[in-house]
Each structure stands twice: as C-alpha cells, then as structure tokens.
Design a protein around this motif. Structure first.
Motif, mmCIF file in Angstrom:
data_model
loop_
_atom_site.group_PDB
_atom_site.id
_atom_site.type_symbol
_atom_site.label_atom_id
_atom_site.label_comp_id
_atom_site.label_asym_id
_atom_site.label_seq_id
_atom_site.Cartn_x
_atom_site.Cartn_y
_atom_site.Cartn_z
ATOM 1 N N ALA A 191 0.830 -1.206 0.000
ATOM 2 C CA ALA A 191 0.000 0.000 0.000
ATOM 3 C C ALA A 191 0.866 1.259 0.000
ATOM 4 O O ALA A 191 0.594 2.224 -0.745
ATOM 5 N N VAL A 192 1.912 1.264 0.847
ATOM 6 C CA VAL A 192 2.792 2.434 0.903
ATOM 7 C C VAL A 192 3.503 2.614 -0.436
ATOM 8 O O VAL A 192 3.611 3.735 -0.965
ATOM 9 N N LYS A 193 3.975 1.531 -1.006
ATOM 10 C CA LYS A 193 4.699 1.620 -2.268
ATOM 11 C C LYS A 193 3.774 2.107 -3.386
ATOM 12 O O LYS A 193 4.164 2.937 -4.222
ATOM 13 N N TRP A 194 2.528 1.611 -3.401
ATOM 14 C CA TRP A 194 1.563 2.059 -4.426
ATOM 15 C C TRP A 194 1.334 3.560 -4.293
ATOM 16 O O TRP A 194 1.275 4.282 -5.302
ATOM 17 N N ALA A 195 1.186 4.060 -3.080
ATOM 18 C CA ALA A 195 0.922 5.477 -2.871
ATOM 19 C C ALA A 195 2.063 6.332 -3.397
ATOM 20 O O ALA A 195 1.839 7.360 -4.061
ATOM 21 N N PHE A 196 3.308 5.945 -3.142
ATOM 22 C CA PHE A 196 4.442 6.718 -3.630
ATOM 23 C C PHE A 196 4.528 6.652 -5.145
ATOM 24 O O PHE A 196 4.883 7.637 -5.793
ATOM 25 N N GLU A 197 4.213 5.493 -5.717
ATOM 26 C CA GLU A 197 4.282 5.350 -7.176
ATOM 27 C C GLU A 197 3.222 6.187 -7.879
ATOM 28 O O GLU A 197 3.428 6.645 -9.010
ATOM 29 N N HIS A 198 2.075 6.412 -7.215
ATOM 30 C CA HIS A 198 0.956 7.113 -7.861
ATOM 31 C C HIS A 198 0.735 8.515 -7.301
ATOM 32 O O HIS A 198 -0.297 9.147 -7.591
ATOM 33 N N GLY A 199 1.671 8.995 -6.492
ATOM 34 C CA GLY A 199 1.570 10.356 -5.998
ATOM 35 C C GLY A 199 0.465 10.578 -4.984
ATOM 36 O O GLY A 199 0.029 11.726 -4.790
#
Length: 803
Positions: free
Chosen positions: A88-96
């Motif tokens: 979830a954290v990685k997805w958030a950083f990847e998608h701003g």
C-alpha cells in the motif's frame, strides 16, 4: 465522531504478510485510485515511509520503535515485499497519493496498559501470533515474541479436551481442516478472488473473529485510528477518495460502525521513544523460529508473490530445488519424481477443497514420492528452503547510529558472518588481528548484544571445552589460557535492536562494555566478583574498567574472609600473569598484576583453616578453593609456595577441619611430592586406623581419592592402608559407613579399578597363592585349590560391595 463518513471510506482488510492480500490490495487500489492511503502502523513512523520504499531499501525490513528513557523496551513492525502494508505504501508513492500511518504511536505501544503493554497484535491472528509488540522486553533474548493480550482465547465452545476452543480453531474444524493455517490457505490464500469479493469475504470472517476474546486494547486502538482517519481526511477529502488499509478486525469494526470514541481515553500516556528502520530477515518472519502471523514460510510466499500469486508455480519451484538437493547428496531423484510430487500436491489440494496447493501439500507430497515415506530429508532441508535466509537492507537515507556503524564496519573488515543462519569460525590467539576480533566479540558479549557465542575452545593446557557452551557460562579466567577460540555467530534483527537500544550507554562498543562493567563492579561485594570484572575488562580491552576493578580487588581483599572468593581472585591474577600479554592491558601493565597476586595469595592462605571447618555442604566451595590455591602455588613462582604447603599440612594433621578437606589436602601434597610414600602411608594409616571413627575415616578417604584416584590406587602402600582400614571396620558400623565409602569409590573408572584390584591381590598375597596353585594343580590337590578359590572369591566380593 462521524462513523457514517468513516464507513464510507474504501476500507480494505488485510492479514499481515499475506501474498494474496497484497496482490488483491494492489488490484483494488488500481481500481479505486484513492488520493490518500492510510495504513495501520505507528503514526510517529510516518517519517520513515519514504525510506521504506527507497529503491536502495530491500525487504524484509522492520520499523523499530524503542524507549529512550533508559528502560529497555522496543517493538518491531516487519515488512516483507508481499506485506500488504508495504504494498500500500509503495503504491501510494508510485501514484503520488498521500500516505500516512495511523495506529497508536510507539510511545503508547510500549507504555503499560492495565498491567501489560498495549502492543499491536491483531485479533484476526489466531492465538495472538503477531507478537512483535513485546519485542525487546525483559526476558526476551531475541527481542521478539512475548505474551499475547490477556483473554485472546475468549470463551468459545469447549474442545474435546474440555478446554475452550478459540474461534480460529472452530473455523478450521467446521471446514474440516487440521489447523487454522490450512484453513487460511484454503479460504484466503489459494483462491484467486477479485478485489471486491476478497474484501467482502475477509470482512465477514473478521466480523466473526473480532467477537472472540477480550478486545479492549484493540477497541481502544479502533477509536484512535478512527479519529486519525477522520482528522486527516478533513473537509478536503471525500470518503471515496480515501483508502484505509487495516487489519481485518479493525476494518470490520469501522464497516459495522462499532467504534466507541470514549475508549481512546483508556490508552496510556506515551513514554519517550524513537523510531528507525532496520534490516529484518525471513527466519524471523517464520513461526518455525518463534514468529507467526500466518507466515510459516516466507521464501515460499515470496515465490508466490513474485509469480503474481500463483501457488502452483511456487510449489513447482520448491520441488525442483529439493530434487536438486537430493541429487547433490547422492540420492536417486529425477525430473519424473518432481512431476509426480507436483501432481500429488495438486491432487491433495483438490481433495481438501483448496484451489491451489500449500505448504502442507508440498511437504506430504515430497515425503510420499521423492523420500519414499522418510521425512528426515524434508524436515532437514525443505523447511529451511521454504523459510529462506534472506536478510533485508536499509537504504542510506536512514542513518545508522554509531554502534551500528561500528558493528557493520567491523563485520565487513573482519569478514564475520552477516546472515541469519549460524556459522562457526575459529580465531587463532597467536595472531594479533584475530585477537582484535576476539576483543570485538567479547565487547558484544559483555554488552549483551546477541550475535556470537562460544562453540568451543582449545586451551593451552590441553583439552577442549564442550561445544555449544555459551561464553557467559565460561569462567573469565579460562578465556585467557587459550590458543584459539571457536565462535558461532548469527546476525538477527535482535542484533540491530540491541545496537540501537545500547546507544544510551555510549557511542562505541568499548564505551558500552566499559559502562556495563562499571555497573557490574558497583554491584560486587567480594574479591572474586571484582576479579571477574577485571578479567572481562581485559578481554574487552577496557583499560578504565580493568583499572577500577584492580582497585576494587585490593580493597575487597583487605577485609575478605571468604576463602572461595580469595581463591577465585588468585586464579584470575594467575591467569593474567601467565596469559595477559596476549591482551592489551594498556596503562595497567603486567607489573601491576604480580604484586596483587602475591598479596591476595598470602591473604587466602591465612584463611585456609577457617574456610575448611564445617559440614560437607559448607566446605564444598572451600575444597575447590584448595585446588585453586594448590595450582597457583605450583605454577606461579612469585607466590609463597612454602606457606601453602604448611597450610595444607595443617589441614592434614587437624582433627577440627572437615575430614574430606583433610583428605583432599593430603592427596594434593602427595601428588606434589611434598610428602613421600612412607609419610602418606603413615597419614592414611593414622586417619583410617582402628581408633578413628569409621564415618570420619571414610570421609577422609573420599577427599583423598578426589584428587587423582589413578595415581593413588597405583601406590601399593596406600592401597594396603585402605585394605587394612576396610577390613577393620566392625560389622555393626559397616552399614553406617557404606554410603560414604560408595561415594568415595564411585569416581573410580575401569583403569583405576584394575590397579586397585591388582594391589589388593598383592596386599593379600593372593598372587603367591595363584603361583602355588600351579603346583597344587599338578599334584591334583583339589582341597588346596578350593581353599585358594574361596579366598579370591571373598576378596572380589569385598570389592564388588564397594564398587
């Protein structure tokens, strides 16, 4: 609190370290595209999230929270690449998208809550598997594990054994599975759910599970997290623009609007804490090594994660690896065996209602096909293979403290083990570089940083210490008299946890070890205890601690009346005098040790007589002290050897001291050739003579034989005196004396018994009768032969009664 607004948020329930949860979560986030993602985790660790997903950070890693007020306590939040929270954290950083952690801060997690710590266990984990919250608490050597929250078992239905059955056991039993893990794999890991149906199924299960047991602390956390989500949404974010990734029980509570805001006040005030990011490892994630949360085999789950959640592919890869393992070790294993094992694993999964095989099917299929029913090789290799040995790496944006920097620099430069698996190595103490490595390991030992322990030692006097004996159990003086040290080292996350926690004691490992040695010295009350601190100071090359310990030894010895303590100090000083040159004494110098040894030895000799007065139990330590003083007297020319010999002779002649101590002293003098055969015969004859009490005489004999039974029983005069004593015991007194005699002779081995028998035969002149037997035999005189046989039989019976 607007619970309707909270329930309208995209709530996604997850289970820690679940590949299926993470894969389905990513698909769900791709579908709803939230502007903000709130993740269960300590809110004060949000600052670490950028470092968590840094390209240079390689999972498994863990958020470490630790107390900074001097109380040793810490807590771990581990992340694997397939952990839903990490995804979830990685997805958030990847998608701003905005991303924050919303659980109670570390300070509350480690604060007392109605007799226990708050922790961060989740109710959906059976039996409270998620145990990081107790990491680092007193009594937990690895910084992991601990007790779950009180009442986790709940008041479920009674099991067959009469005990209450948890909801997790009940779920597995109702579905026909043998364990909760098997139930979870079949219900939530193996099936390929679409995100919506997975979310609904897990919420339904969590709604059932969260009613099990006393969840007061979790409900208080529900209130805290609910408030955090609503506050951070503010008026700018609509519920459909927010996703909350939570443990299933928390998500179910929010969806059901079952949150009591008043319970947040029950949470304790936070204690002073700090957070950082440290490497973690697959073995620490595995319940096989005491860590659970449904993650029995991290490497297996990593394979499934890398394959997009395909457990069939993960199963096949494991079986191929295992086939290669068998072939390398000379077993017959072919690709056909691998295919057959794979087919059987799939068939077992279908029979059990599982969409794809799991760990149980892998193991059972391997045993049945490739191992022909023998589980030895499976349990010896397959489980380590599916657990894995991966150790994570933390990116450079998270700075290590000075202790971590020193530890990892030394590990690299000295080429020490850096994996989460035990490795043995030997250090030659004739090599100054390896002496430096020994100093490092001793500093870690003294600082109680879990990394290395003794696997064995080779001493200068010969002999090897038993493998596996911890360094803490080895007397410090014995650590000096060695040609080499064999260590077994293993990095674990607890190593970094301890390095972080110990920073409050000093900026270097030497400073930390010195500080702890000074604390040990402050708690000392005897010369022997202070001498142990001195030795540890030398082993760790801590000149400050060694100097302070030397002063303490001098002060204690002036008024110390405890013989064992003084002898212990003498042994320490003798070791330093003999082997101290292999360690750095810096400002101390070897010249300081000799006067201390001389003075302490003289003080110990003066207390020999008084220390050996009392019962057998009272003088047990004093007898060991006599051995120590005797060894020091013979090996160190600077001590007053004559004073010791006079004191020992006084023990031999005294009727006041304990007779076992008298016998021990007599044996020591005899071995040192301070008394000759004639004298020892006279002493033994006097102490074992008819005028002596049998019990006291037997006790003297027991002490006498403790020294070196082989040398003593080889002496014919000594054996003759023993034989005369045994033969002279009155029958009515023999029963009372027998237990002491049995203890005296119990230590005799086969060789000692053979020499004793030979000398008994010689003392009774049975050898002459044996020679006469030849003539008797030639003359066919059966009566004389029978008489000789009866004498020999009687002698053997006498020995058998004792031995």
């Amino acid at each position: 609190m607007d619970l309707d607004r909270l329930a309208a948020v995209h709530l996604f329930p997850v289970r820690h370290h679940s590949p299926r949860s993470s894969a389905t979560l990513r698909a769900y986030l791709d579908e709803v595209r939230p502007k903000a993602v709130f993740v269960e985790g300590p809110s004060d660790a949000t600052v670490l999230l950028e470092a968590l997903v840094d390209p240079k950070t390689v999972p498994p890693v863990a958020i470490l929270g630790y107390r900074t007020d001097g109380t040793p306590a810490s807590s771990l939040w581990p992340f694997a690449a397939y952990s839903p929270e990490y995804v979830a954290v990685k997805w958030a950083f990847e998608h701003g998208a905005r991303v924050e952690l919303i659980d109670v801060p570390v300070g509350m997690t480690l604060a007392p809550f109605e007799g226990a710590t708050v922790g961060h266990d989740d109710a959906e984990d059976p039996g409270g598997h998620e145990r990081e919250g107790d990491a680092g608490r007193e009594g937990d050597a690895d910084g992991e594990g601990g007790e779950g929250d009180e009442g986790d078992e709940g008041d479920g239905p009674a099991s067959a054994g009469g005990e209450h059955e948890s909801i997790y056991e009940a779920c597995a039993r109702a579905r026909g599975f043998r364990s909760f893990e098997e139930f979870w794999e079949a219900s939530f890991e193996a099936p390929r759910y679409d995100p919506t149906s997975f979310r609904e199924a897990l919420l339904a299960y969590a709604d059932l599970a969260r009613g099990d047991g006393d969840r007061l602390v979790h409900r208080a956390r529900d209130a805290y997290m609910a408030r955090c989500i609503l506050e951070r949404m503010g008026p700018d974010l609509a519920p459909h623009e927010v996703a909350a990734v939570l443990g299933a029980a928390h998500a179910a509570a929010f969806a059901a609007r079952d949150v009591d805001p008043a319970l947040e006040a029950r949470l304790p005030a936070p204690v002073p804490c700090a957070v950082t990011l440290i490497p973690f490892s697959f073995p620490r994630l595995s319940e096989q090594l005491g860590y659970g949360a449904g993650n029995r085999a991290p490497q297996y789950y990593q394979r499934a994660h890398d394959a997009g959640g395909d457990f069939r592919r993960a199963t096949l890869e494991v079986l191929i690896d295992f086939t290669e393992h068998l072939r390398l070790r000379g077993f017959m294993a072919s690709l056909a065996d691998t295919i057959e094992a794979f087919r059987l694993a799939v068939a077992l999964a279908e029979l059990r209602g599982k969409a794809e095989p799991g760990l149980d099917e892998v193991r059972e299929a391997t045993i049945a096909t490739m191992c022909r029913g023998d589980a030895t090789h499976v349990d010896g290799f397959l489980w380590p293979a599916v657990i894995g040995r991966n150790v994570g790496r933390v990116g450079s944006r998270i700075g290590k403290n000075s202790l971590q920097e020193e530890f990892w620099r030394e590990v690299r430069e000295r080429r020490l083990p850096a994996t989460d698996a035990p490795e043995s190595f030997r250090l030659s103490l004739t090599n100054q570089v390896e002496v430096g490595t020994s100093v490092l390991l001793h500093r870690l030992r003294i600082a109680k940083i879990p990394y290395a322990a003794y696997a064995g030692t080779r001493r200068t006097g010969g002999g090897t210490r038993r493998r596996g004996q911890a360094a803490q159990e080895v007397p410090p003086d014995e650590l000096l008299g060695q040609l080499s040290e064999t260590w077994e080292a293993q990095w674990t996350p607890a190593t970094d946890v301890a390095l972080v926690e110990k920073i409050v004691l000093g900026d270097t490992l030497e400073e930390v070890a010195t500080r702890l040695l000074e604390e040990d010295l402050a708690a000392c009350h005897t010369t022997g205890e202070a001498a142990d601190v001195l030795l540890n100071g030398v082993l760790a090359s801590s000149a400050r601690a060694a100097a302070a310990a030397l002063r303490a030894c001098d002060q204690f010895a002036a008024g110390d009346s405890d013989l064992p303590s003084l002898a212990r100090a003498c042994r320490a000083f003798a070791g330093l005098a003999s082997f101290g040159s292999s360690r750095s004494l810096t400002s101390l110098g070897d010249a300081v040790i000799a006067p201390m040894l001389e003075k302490t030895f003289a003080r110990a000799v003066l207390r020999v007589h008084g220390g050996c007065t009392g019962s057998d139990e009272a003088v047990a330590a004093a007898k060991e002290a006599l051995r120590t003083l005797h060894d020091v007297a013979l090996s160190q020319p600077i001590v007053d050897r004559g004073a010791w010999l006079d004191a020992a002779r006084g023990l031999v002649d005294s009727e006041v001291v304990n007779p076992t101590a008298s016998g021990l002293a007599c044996g020591l003098l005899y071995l040192a050739q301070a008394i000759d055969d004639a004298e020892v015969t006279r002493i033994v004859g006097l102490r074992l003579g008819g005028a002596a009490e049998p019990e006291a005489a037997a006790a003297f004999l027991a002490g006498f034989l403790e020294v070196n039974a082989l040398v003593l029983v080889k002496s014919r005069p000594v054996v003759e005196a023993l034989d005369e004593f045994l033969g002279g015991i009155a029958p009515e007194r023999f029963k009372d004396t027998l237990p002491i005699l049995r203890r005296a002779f119990a230590g005799l081995g086969a060789t000692e018994r053979r020499y004793l028998l030979e000398n008994v035969l010689a003392a009774r002149k049975l050898g002459d009768k044996a020679r006469a037997a030849q003539a008797v035999l030639l003359e066919k005189d059966r009566e004389k032969l029978k008489e000789m046989s009866e004498d020999l039989s009687q002698a053997m019976d006498d020995l058998d009664e004792l031995l």
